[in-house]
Design a protein around this motif. Sequence first.
Motif, PDB file in Angstrom:
ATOM      1  N   SER A   1       0.624   4.289  10.593  1.00 24.55           N
ATOM      2  CA  SER A   1      -0.315   4.943  11.498  1.00 24.55           C
ATOM      3  C   SER A   1      -1.320   5.806  10.737  1.00 24.55           C
ATOM      4  CB  SER A   1       0.458   5.802  12.494  1.00 24.55           C
ATOM      5  OG  SER A   1       1.323   5.003  13.278  1.00 24.55           O
ATOM      6  N   LEU A   2      -0.857   6.468   9.666  1.00 20.41           N
ATOM      7  CA  LEU A   2      -1.725   7.353   8.904  1.00 20.41           C
ATOM      8  C   LEU A   2      -2.842   6.588   8.195  1.00 20.41           C
ATOM      9  CD1 LEU A   2      -2.106  10.305   7.919  1.00 20.41           C
ATOM     10  CD2 LEU A   2      -0.582   9.742   6.010  1.00 20.41           C
ATOM     11  N   TYR A   3      -2.641   5.319   7.961  1.00 19.06           N
ATOM     12  CA  TYR A   3      -3.574   4.542   7.146  1.00 19.06           C
ATOM     13  C   TYR A   3      -4.985   4.556   7.722  1.00 19.06           C
ATOM     14  CZ  TYR A   3      -5.154   0.688   4.151  1.00 19.06           C
ATOM     15  OH  TYR A   3      -5.818  -0.082   3.236  1.00 19.06           O
ATOM     16  N   PHE A   4      -5.113   4.452   9.048  1.00 19.93           N
ATOM     17  CA  PHE A   4      -6.438   4.363   9.675  1.00 19.93           C
ATOM     18  C   PHE A   4      -6.955   5.724  10.166  1.00 19.93           C
ATOM     19  CE2 PHE A   4      -4.856  -0.046  10.413  1.00 19.93           C
ATOM     20  CZ  PHE A   4      -5.801  -0.689   9.634  1.00 19.93           C
ATOM     21  N   MET A   5      -6.240   6.793   9.884  1.00 18.79           N
ATOM     22  CA  MET A   5      -6.704   8.126  10.279  1.00 18.79           C
ATOM     23  C   MET A   5      -7.556   8.690   9.141  1.00 18.79           C
ATOM     24  SD  MET A   5      -3.164   9.444  12.092  1.00 18.79           S
ATOM     25  CE  MET A   5      -3.872  10.945  12.757  1.00 18.79           C
ATOM     26  N   HIS A   6      -8.778   8.192   9.023  1.00 12.44           N
ATOM     27  CA  HIS A   6      -9.625   8.486   7.875  1.00 12.44           C
ATOM     28  C   HIS A   6      -9.970   9.966   7.763  1.00 12.44           C
ATOM     29  CE1 HIS A   6     -11.213   4.047   7.713  1.00 12.44           C
ATOM     30  NE2 HIS A   6      -9.903   4.139   7.724  1.00 12.44           N
ATOM     31  N   VAL A   8      -8.015  12.441   8.046  1.00 12.57           N
ATOM     32  CA  VAL A   8      -6.894  13.220   7.522  1.00 12.57           C
ATOM     33  C   VAL A   8      -6.860  13.067   6.005  1.00 12.57           C
ATOM     34  CG1 VAL A   8      -4.394  13.504   7.578  1.00 12.57           C
ATOM     35  CG2 VAL A   8      -5.633  12.848   9.650  1.00 12.57           C
ATOM     36  N   PRO A   9      -6.896  14.173   5.241  1.00 12.29           N
ATOM     37  CA  PRO A   9      -6.891  14.056   3.774  1.00 12.29           C
ATOM     38  C   PRO A   9      -5.708  13.265   3.239  1.00 12.29           C
ATOM     39  CG  PRO A   9      -7.470  16.290   4.426  1.00 12.29           C
ATOM     40  CD  PRO A   9      -7.069  15.572   5.681  1.00 12.29           C
ATOM     41  N   GLN A  10      -4.562  13.339   3.934  1.00  8.36           N
ATOM     42  CA  GLN A  10      -3.361  12.667   3.425  1.00  8.36           C
ATOM     43  C   GLN A  10      -3.447  11.137   3.518  1.00  8.36           C
ATOM     44  OE1 GLN A  10      -3.177  15.434   5.502  1.00  8.36           O
ATOM     45  NE2 GLN A  10      -2.842  16.691   3.683  1.00  8.36           N
ATOM     46  N   SER A  11      -4.432  10.587   4.237  1.00  6.18           N
ATOM     47  CA  SER A  11      -4.586   9.133   4.246  1.00  6.18           C
ATOM     48  C   SER A  11      -4.925   8.614   2.851  1.00  6.18           C
ATOM     49  CB  SER A  11      -5.663   8.709   5.244  1.00  6.18           C
ATOM     50  OG  SER A  11      -6.935   9.206   4.856  1.00  6.18           O
ATOM     51  N   ASN A  12      -5.422   9.514   1.997  1.00  5.51           N
ATOM     52  CA  ASN A  12      -5.674   9.155   0.608  1.00  5.51           C
ATOM     53  C   ASN A  12      -4.390   8.815  -0.134  1.00  5.51           C
ATOM     54  OD1 ASN A  12      -5.681  10.523  -2.335  1.00  5.51           O
ATOM     55  ND2 ASN A  12      -7.677   9.549  -1.961  1.00  5.51           N
ATOM     56  N   ARG A  13      -3.236   9.334   0.354  1.00  6.67           N
ATOM     57  CA  ARG A  13      -1.951   9.022  -0.285  1.00  6.67           C
ATOM     58  C   ARG A  13      -1.605   7.543  -0.141  1.00  6.67           C
ATOM     59  NH1 ARG A  13       1.552  13.604  -0.814  1.00  6.67           N
ATOM     60  NH2 ARG A  13       0.215  15.434  -1.167  1.00  6.67           N
ATOM     61  N   ILE A  14      -2.102   6.894   0.922  1.00  6.47           N
ATOM     62  CA  ILE A  14      -1.782   5.490   1.163  1.00  6.47           C
ATOM     63  C   ILE A  14      -2.845   4.573   0.576  1.00  6.47           C
ATOM     64  CG2 ILE A  14      -1.174   3.811   2.952  1.00  6.47           C
ATOM     65  CD1 ILE A  14      -0.412   6.062   4.750  1.00  6.47           C
ATOM     66  N   ASN A  15      -4.065   5.062   0.483  1.00  7.63           N
ATOM     67  CA  ASN A  15      -5.142   4.301  -0.149  1.00  7.63           C
ATOM     68  C   ASN A  15      -5.975   5.261  -0.995  1.00  7.63           C
ATOM     69  OD1 ASN A  15      -7.402   2.822  -0.895  1.00  7.63           O
ATOM     70  ND2 ASN A  15      -7.502   1.696   1.032  1.00  7.63           N
ATOM     71  N   PRO A  16      -5.841   5.221  -2.325  1.00  6.38           N
ATOM     72  CA  PRO A  16      -6.558   6.194  -3.166  1.00  6.38           C
ATOM     73  C   PRO A  16      -8.072   6.040  -3.151  1.00  6.38           C
ATOM     74  CG  PRO A  16      -5.428   4.546  -4.522  1.00  6.38           C
ATOM     75  CD  PRO A  16      -4.962   4.338  -3.109  1.00  6.38           C
ATOM     76  N   ALA A  17      -8.590   4.948  -2.570  1.00  3.82           N
ATOM     77  CA  ALA A  17     -10.038   4.815  -2.425  1.00  3.82           C
ATOM     78  C   ALA A  17     -10.570   5.666  -1.277  1.00  3.82           C
ATOM     79  CB  ALA A  17     -10.414   3.349  -2.189  1.00  3.82           C
ATOM     80  N   ARG A  18      -9.685   6.090  -0.391  1.00  2.30           N
ATOM     81  CA  ARG A  18     -10.076   6.826   0.802  1.00  2.30           C
ATOM     82  C   ARG A  18     -10.535   8.242   0.453  1.00  2.30           C
ATOM     83  NH1 ARG A  18      -7.693   4.945   5.110  1.00  2.30           N
ATOM     84  NH2 ARG A  18      -8.310   2.985   4.143  1.00  2.30           N
ATOM     85  N   GLN A  19     -11.670   8.655   1.007  1.00  2.00           N
ATOM     86  CA  GLN A  19     -12.193  10.006   0.816  1.00  2.00           C
ATOM     87  C   GLN A  19     -12.214  10.728   2.156  1.00  2.00           C
ATOM     88  OE1 GLN A  19     -15.950  10.247  -1.202  1.00  2.00           O
ATOM     89  NE2 GLN A  19     -15.315   8.919  -2.908  1.00  2.00           N
ATOM     90  N   LEU A 247       1.151   4.070 -11.054  1.00  2.00           N
ATOM     91  CA  LEU A 247      -0.267   3.832 -10.796  1.00  2.00           C
ATOM     92  C   LEU A 247      -0.454   3.368  -9.367  1.00  2.00           C
ATOM     93  CD1 LEU A 247      -3.182   3.544 -11.977  1.00  2.00           C
ATOM     94  CD2 LEU A 247      -2.596   1.160 -12.506  1.00  2.00           C
ATOM     95  N   ASP A 248      -1.480   3.917  -8.695  1.00  2.00           N
ATOM     96  CA  ASP A 248      -1.899   3.479  -7.364  1.00  2.00           C
ATOM     97  C   ASP A 248      -3.336   2.976  -7.452  1.00  2.00           C
ATOM     98  OD1 ASP A 248       0.526   4.501  -6.542  1.00  2.00           O
ATOM     99  OD2 ASP A 248      -0.323   6.312  -5.643  1.00  2.00           O
ATOM    100  N   LEU A 249      -3.647   1.894  -6.738  1.00  2.00           N
ATOM    101  CA  LEU A 249      -4.992   1.330  -6.724  1.00  2.00           C
ATOM    102  C   LEU A 249      -5.433   1.108  -5.283  1.00  2.00           C
ATOM    103  CD1 LEU A 249      -4.520  -1.422  -9.475  1.00  2.00           C
ATOM    104  CD2 LEU A 249      -5.594   0.817  -9.773  1.00  2.00           C
ATOM    105  N   GLY A 250      -6.729   1.282  -5.015  1.00  2.00           N
ATOM    106  CA  GLY A 250      -7.224   1.081  -3.658  1.00  2.00           C
ATOM    107  C   GLY A 250      -8.673   0.648  -3.625  1.00  2.00           C
ATOM    108  N   ILE A 251      -9.045   0.003  -2.513  1.00  2.00           N
ATOM    109  CA  ILE A 251     -10.420  -0.440  -2.313  1.00  2.00           C
ATOM    110  C   ILE A 251     -10.762  -0.336  -0.832  1.00  2.00           C
ATOM    111  CG2 ILE A 251      -9.680  -2.850  -2.128  1.00  2.00           C
ATOM    112  CD1 ILE A 251     -12.368  -3.648  -3.366  1.00  2.00           C
ATOM    113  N   ASP A 252     -11.982   0.116  -0.525  1.00  2.00           N
ATOM    114  CA  ASP A 252     -12.531   0.158   0.828  1.00  2.00           C
ATOM    115  C   ASP A 252     -13.851  -0.614   0.838  1.00  2.00           C
ATOM    116  OD1 ASP A 252     -10.615   1.528   2.182  1.00  2.00           O
ATOM    117  OD2 ASP A 252     -11.603   3.468   2.134  1.00  2.00           O
ATOM    118  N   TYR A 253     -14.030  -1.441   1.857  1.00  2.00           N
ATOM    119  CA  TYR A 253     -15.258  -2.233   1.936  1.00  2.00           C
ATOM    120  C   TYR A 253     -15.767  -2.235   3.372  1.00  2.00           C
ATOM    121  CZ  TYR A 253     -18.422  -6.254   1.706  1.00  2.00           C
ATOM    122  OH  TYR A 253     -19.520  -7.066   1.787  1.00  2.00           O
TER     123      TYR A 253
END
Length: 398
Positions: A1-6, A8-19, A247-253
């Motif tokens: 659920s946290l993944y799409f809550m852009h 919230v700063p903690q969504s960066n924990r699931i996707n490091p590309a998230r700001q 290591l964590d990797l992420g991408i947003d498009y």
Amino acid sequence: SLYFMHGVPQSNRINPARQPACGFYFGMPLLSPLSTEVSSSSLAWEDLVYPHPREDSLITFLHPEGDQQAFLNQLKPLNYVVSDLGTSIFSLGFRTEVGFFTLDVTTRVDGSLYYPGDLARLVLEGADEGETYTLNGMGTDLSAFDEIALGWSGAIGDKLQIGLRGKLLFGLGNVNTTSSQLEVTTSEDVWNIESDMEFDVSLPFAEVVYDEDGMIEDVIIDDDITNLNPMAMARLAFNKKNLGLGLDLGIDYNPSERWHLSASVLDIGYIRWTDEVHEVSYKAKYDYTSLEVNPFDFLDDTGESNGLDSTFSELADTLIGSLEFTQGEIYSRRLHTKMFVGASWYVTPKINFGLLSRTDFLKDKVVEQLTASANFAAGRFLNFTLSYSYINSYFKNI
């Protein structure tokens, strides 16, 4: 659920590309997030606890009115429970001209527990005459560690954003099952128990003393640790003898204003366990003869039971006596890697619907989840989400 809550700063924990939308955030104990994730291969919460059929109350499957058979029907030959618990000690995030940087210090407990369905049937239904219960695969893969993570996220053009996070890991303790074979054969007169189980264990908070025969003589926990001495706790928390890397990797498009695509891979890495390493084996072939006990036969003149306790103590001592502890060799264990692939469609800038695929790479299994969610950002400080998940071929997850 946290993944799409852009928002919230903690969504960066699931996707490091998230700001996050904010330019700066800071967290410390009591002000930082507590993360709890527990999933089961076979059971949902409502398989364990559900309304009483006639009264206004809740009961478990163990209640006389509970449905134990329905509980057993959900179990597979080998079942598992996966957990990832984390509490943030310190967190910091800030925006610069070259991207968004994060620094996090987190204590985590990451692991899985495996249990055969026959074990539950043996406990709940009792033993059938002449039946063999195969309990192979029972065990655990559990690690506790502290994590210092430094992350960066930056934009490439107008539509693409990437992120990475490097992590230094300090192992607090590990229990890992390396071999697990256990079989119970029952009859009216005797139960035959055959086991061949082996574990790797690292206990940096305790000193294990062996006797001349190689058996454990004593387990000594440092007084400074039991008394929560700050310096001793800091040495344990950042134990350089159990080091690891991650290591964590992420991408947003964003292909359009309404569509948002993303992916991330978390916990690529390992921990090398070298401190207070032990090998534990449980190899036994034991015939257990059932006892017919009248507890009144063991009462002394004061009415206290004495012989009953000693009878079961002797049985426990016999089974525990099959445990063998030896000084172990250095070993490494990889982290439980996770992969997320998501897509969301924005109805408005504050409302979106998302679909998320999650894959967990456990020790010997690959676990798939699929989550659909509706998300609403109500200003800068409130975010709401409603999600429904299909986990391990099971729909009872909302």
